[in-house]
Write a protein that holds these residues in place. Structure first.
Motif, short mmCIF file in Angstrom:
data_model
loop_
_atom_site.label_atom_id
_atom_site.label_comp_id
_atom_site.label_asym_id
_atom_site.label_seq_id
_atom_site.Cartn_x
_atom_site.Cartn_y
_atom_site.Cartn_z
N ALA A 23 11.14 25.89 62.92
CA ALA A 23 9.79 25.58 62.45
C ALA A 23 8.78 26.58 62.99
CB ALA A 23 9.42 24.16 62.87
N PHE A 24 8.93 26.87 64.27
CA PHE A 24 8.04 27.80 64.96
C PHE A 24 8.00 29.15 64.24
CE2 PHE A 24 6.64 29.77 69.06
CZ PHE A 24 5.60 28.89 69.28
N LEU A 25 9.21 29.68 63.97
CA LEU A 25 9.30 30.98 63.32
C LEU A 25 8.72 30.94 61.91
CD1 LEU A 25 10.93 32.13 65.67
CD2 LEU A 25 12.47 33.14 64.01
N LEU A 26 9.04 29.85 61.19
CA LEU A 26 8.61 29.78 59.80
C LEU A 26 7.09 29.59 59.69
CD1 LEU A 26 11.50 27.83 58.09
CD2 LEU A 26 10.99 30.28 58.04
N TYR A 42 -1.29 43.78 51.28
CA TYR A 42 -0.28 44.79 51.61
C TYR A 42 1.04 44.46 50.92
CZ TYR A 42 -3.27 46.40 55.41
OH TYR A 42 -4.31 46.90 56.14
N PRO A 43 1.75 45.46 50.42
CA PRO A 43 3.05 45.17 49.78
C PRO A 43 4.21 45.19 50.79
CG PRO A 43 2.49 47.46 49.41
CD PRO A 43 1.39 46.90 50.26
N ASN A 44 3.89 45.32 52.08
CA ASN A 44 4.95 45.50 53.07
C ASN A 44 5.21 44.21 53.84
OD1 ASN A 44 3.08 47.92 52.81
ND2 ASN A 44 5.05 48.83 53.40
N PHE A 45 6.39 43.62 53.62
CA PHE A 45 6.74 42.41 54.34
C PHE A 45 7.04 42.72 55.80
CE2 PHE A 45 9.87 39.02 55.52
CZ PHE A 45 8.98 37.96 55.45
N GLU A 46 7.43 43.99 56.10
CA GLU A 46 7.79 44.34 57.48
C GLU A 46 6.63 44.16 58.47
OE1 GLU A 46 8.27 46.11 54.79
OE2 GLU A 46 7.78 48.22 54.98
N TYR A 47 5.39 44.26 57.98
CA TYR A 47 4.25 44.04 58.88
C TYR A 47 4.27 42.62 59.43
CZ TYR A 47 2.30 48.39 57.03
OH TYR A 47 2.11 49.69 56.68
N VAL A 48 4.68 41.70 58.56
CA VAL A 48 4.77 40.29 58.98
C VAL A 48 5.76 40.18 60.13
CG1 VAL A 48 5.49 37.99 58.26
CG2 VAL A 48 4.24 39.46 56.67
N LEU A 49 6.93 40.82 59.94
CA LEU A 49 7.98 40.74 60.96
C LEU A 49 7.53 41.37 62.27
CD1 LEU A 49 11.05 41.57 58.72
CD2 LEU A 49 10.31 39.34 59.53
N GLN A 50 6.81 42.50 62.14
CA GLN A 50 6.34 43.17 63.35
C GLN A 50 5.43 42.25 64.17
OE1 GLN A 50 3.98 46.70 62.77
NE2 GLN A 50 4.48 47.41 64.84
N CYS A 106 15.84 33.45 59.30
CA CYS A 106 15.92 34.78 58.69
C CYS A 106 16.33 34.67 57.22
CB CYS A 106 16.93 35.65 59.44
SG CYS A 106 16.39 36.09 61.11
N LEU A 107 17.26 33.78 56.92
CA LEU A 107 17.70 33.58 55.55
C LEU A 107 16.55 33.06 54.69
CD1 LEU A 107 21.30 32.07 55.72
CD2 LEU A 107 20.56 34.23 54.71
N ILE A 108 15.78 32.12 55.27
CA ILE A 108 14.66 31.56 54.51
C ILE A 108 13.63 32.66 54.24
CG2 ILE A 108 12.78 29.89 54.57
CD1 ILE A 108 14.68 28.10 56.27
N MET A 109 13.40 33.49 55.28
CA MET A 109 12.41 34.56 55.12
C MET A 109 12.87 35.61 54.11
SD MET A 109 10.65 35.32 58.76
CE MET A 109 11.98 35.04 59.87
#
Lengths: 287, 325
Positions: A23-26, A42-50, A106-109
């Motif tokens: 839940a925390f991660l999501l 932004y079209p970059n999902f990687e910024y979210v991960l960063q 990670c799978l959900i993301m």
């Protein structure tokens, strides 16, 4: 091993730990996707991960604190020791269960970039490359968390200790920038690091001879290096720390580079942490 | 079945088990008896591979516990002092997990679990959380766990500690039942318990094996210095003369003189043979009627106390029963 895996997974999902972690991660994935991709455009999902990588400071201790500490507290570790399977398989079973809990968010993301692509062009390659990096990072951190959990029989202590370790790893790069780039400072910092490593060896193996060997060999090599090529030491400490930083490696994925050496690096961190976990468990037989 | 050779275990400067050797024959119930801190739990922990020995070896059916742990451990079912239970599971789930972890094949699993639950009589609580079970039931779940994987040897560390008298009787009955199909080793610091269920008593004191025999033999072994108590009608002088010269009789002690010419005597026996018969014939020849005669032998209780207190005070008592952390 399957039995341990299944029990561990069950324990995770009957208690709060797994749900809280996921839940925390999501929640944070949602918030940052909203901020960067939906509002910011932004079209970059990687910024979210960063931005999310800092969450691990709290999420990993929640996930791994009970893994081994709890077994010791309720004396079920005696059952594990008496089982006709090696400690390696016990630890591996536990780690795979934790890995499954890590993989779930990670799978959900993984659906997010697809969803985003409905509103514009998303760079799938960098997004999924970064997601794999994100998974590897969390896998490496949870292996370290498992190791920390094996060191104590108190969940709260395990969580606290794990948080401190995560924080050190996260800020390692920033902390090293305090050490000046001169050769002498670098030399001293490396010398201190060798002594810290020797101290850790002593702590884990309770073997004074091994610790002394590490200290003498490490310091000897450093001093020899200093005598022959003292100029090479300039900025060396910073470089070494940067290449060892668990988080720093992840940022190369964010930059859109799928770095195979980073993959190997993460796998090595996992292997070393699990090996030390097994050794810590085995060591207790000898106390 | 189990061969323990010169086993020694030190915790730092303190020696918990010292040069202990023991042979365990199949199909019998062994009782490890000793006062608290004698090294019973330590010995059991080493036998089951939970603890490493400082020196010495343990072989289960020819498999060394340190060199071939997987084969050796597969032959053992172990219940530690504190039953290793997961409170958030039900006994059924827990036993399923243990069976799987012990590598019981899928086909046999359900059958084995059912059998273990029937033997320990926990089928009626199979679906309640272990957290909510009473101590007696938890102990039984622990024993059921030890039975899984059809081990040849069952090792139970203080199986009746903390139970009420009714539960103690039930667990003892259960152990006797187990003895029909397994070799059982249990530890206890209560003598009556060991005598009630065990075929063989192993007495441990200060980490050393002091005696290992059947309860009867132990009693007989230490009965050599027993006393024969008798009441005869006759003169003191005559009695001393007649009885003092008999073979196998040591000192003659007159304990009381009663009205009517009755003498109460205590004869110390010097050999392990019972001199009752020769005493009878000697008194009959001397026309001293024996009105009462009885052999007083050292009880197991006395043997136990004598053995375990032999070197009392030579070493400070320490808490060696605990599993080190």
């Amino acid at each position: 091993m399957t039995a341990i895996y299944k029990r561990e997974l069950r324990a995770g999902f009957t208690g709060m730990a797994a749900y809280v972690f996921i839940a925390f991660l999501l929640v944070f994935a949602g918030i940052y996707t909203m901020l960067y991709n939906l509002n910011g455009g932004y079209p970059n999902f990687e910024y979210v991960l960063q931005s999310m990588s800092v969450i691990f400071l709290i999420a990993i201790p929640i996930l791994t604190m009970r893994a081994i500490a709890e077994e010791r507290r309720q004396h079920t570790d005696q059952l594990l020791y008496a089982l006709p399977i090696g400690m390696t398989r016990v630890v591996l079973g536990k780690y795979l269960a934790i890995l499954t809990m890590v993989a779930a968010p990670c799978l959900i993301m993984a659906f997010y970039p697809v969803l985003l692509s409905a509103f514009g062009t998303v760079s799938f390659a960098t997004a999924y490359g970064a997601l794999i990096g994100f998974f590897l990072l969390s896998a490496a951190l949870s292996a370290i968390g498992l190791l920390v959990s094996a060191l104590t029989e108190n969940q709260a202590v395990a969580a606290g200790l794990c948080f401190v370790v995560m924080m050190l790893l996260y800020f390692m790069n920033d902390l090293t920038s305090f050490v000046s780039d001169t050769a002498a400072a670098s030399f001293v910092a490396l010398l201190i690091s060798v002594l810290i490593i020797a101290g850790l060896v002593k702590l884990f193996t309770k073997n004074t001879a091994a610790a002394a060997l590490v200290a003498v060999a490490g310091c000897g090599a450093l001093i020899a290096g200093w005598i022959f090529a003292s100029d090479k030491f300039a900025g060396l400490f910073g470089q070494i720390m940067e290449s060892l930083s668990v988080f720093e490696r992840f940022y190369t994925f964010i930059d859109g580079v799928f770095d195979l050496t980073a993959v190997v690096y993460y796998l090595s961190v996992i292997a070393v942490a699990l090996f030390l976990t097994v050794q810590t468990m085995e060591k207790r037989r000898w106390s | 079945m189990i061969e323990i050779d010169h086993l020694t275990k030190c915790y730092g400067p303190h020696t918990a088990v010292r040069d202990l050797s023991l042979r365990v024959e199949p199909g019998r119930i062994y009782g490890l008896l000793g006062p608290n801190g004698a090294g019973k739990s330590t010995t059991m922990n080493i036998m089951t591979g939970c603890l490493a020995a400082t020196s010495g070896s343990v072989r289960i059916d020819g498999h060394d516990i340190f060199e071939e742990p997987e084969q050796a451990k597969a032959l053992i079912g172990y219940l530690p002092e504190l039953p290793p239970l997961y409170p958030e599971m039900t006994p059924a789930e827990y036993l399923d997990f243990v069976a799987q972890a012990k590598g019981v094949k899928q086909k046999e699993r359900a059958e084995q679990i059912e059998k273990a639950m029937r033997t320990t009589r926990i089928d009626n609580v199979a679906d309640r959380l272990i957290r909510n079970l009473s101590k007696g039931y938890r102990q039984r779940v622990g024993i059921a766990q030890a039975l899984l994987g059809s081990p040849k040897v069952i090792i139970l560390d203080e199986p009746t500690v903390g139970l009420d008298p009714q539960q103690i009787i039930e667990i003892r009955d259960l152990i006797r039942t187990l003895g029909n199909s397994h070799t059982v080793i249990l530890s206890s610091h209560i003598l009556s318990e060991v005598r009630a269920v065990c075929d063989e008593i192993v007495i441990i004191s200060k980490g050393q094996l002091v005696a290992s025999d059947t309860p009867e033999n132990l009693e007989r072994l230490f009965a050599g210095s027993g006393t024969l108590e008798l009441t005869v009608r006759g003169e003191e002088k005559q009695a001393r003369q007649v009885l003092g010269t008999l073979p196998g009789v040591g000192a003659v002690k007159i304990t009381a003189k009663k009205p009517g010419g009755l003498l109460q005597l205590e004869l110390e026996t010097t050999s392990s043979t019972d001199p009752s018969e020769s005493v009878f014939f000697a008194c009959a020849d001397a026309r001293m009627p024996i009105l009462q005669m009885g052999m007083h032998r050292a009880s197991l209780e006395e043997v136990f106390i004598e053995l375990t207190s032999a070197d009392q005070g030579s070493q400070p008592e320490q808490g060696e029963e605990e599993m080190p952390s």
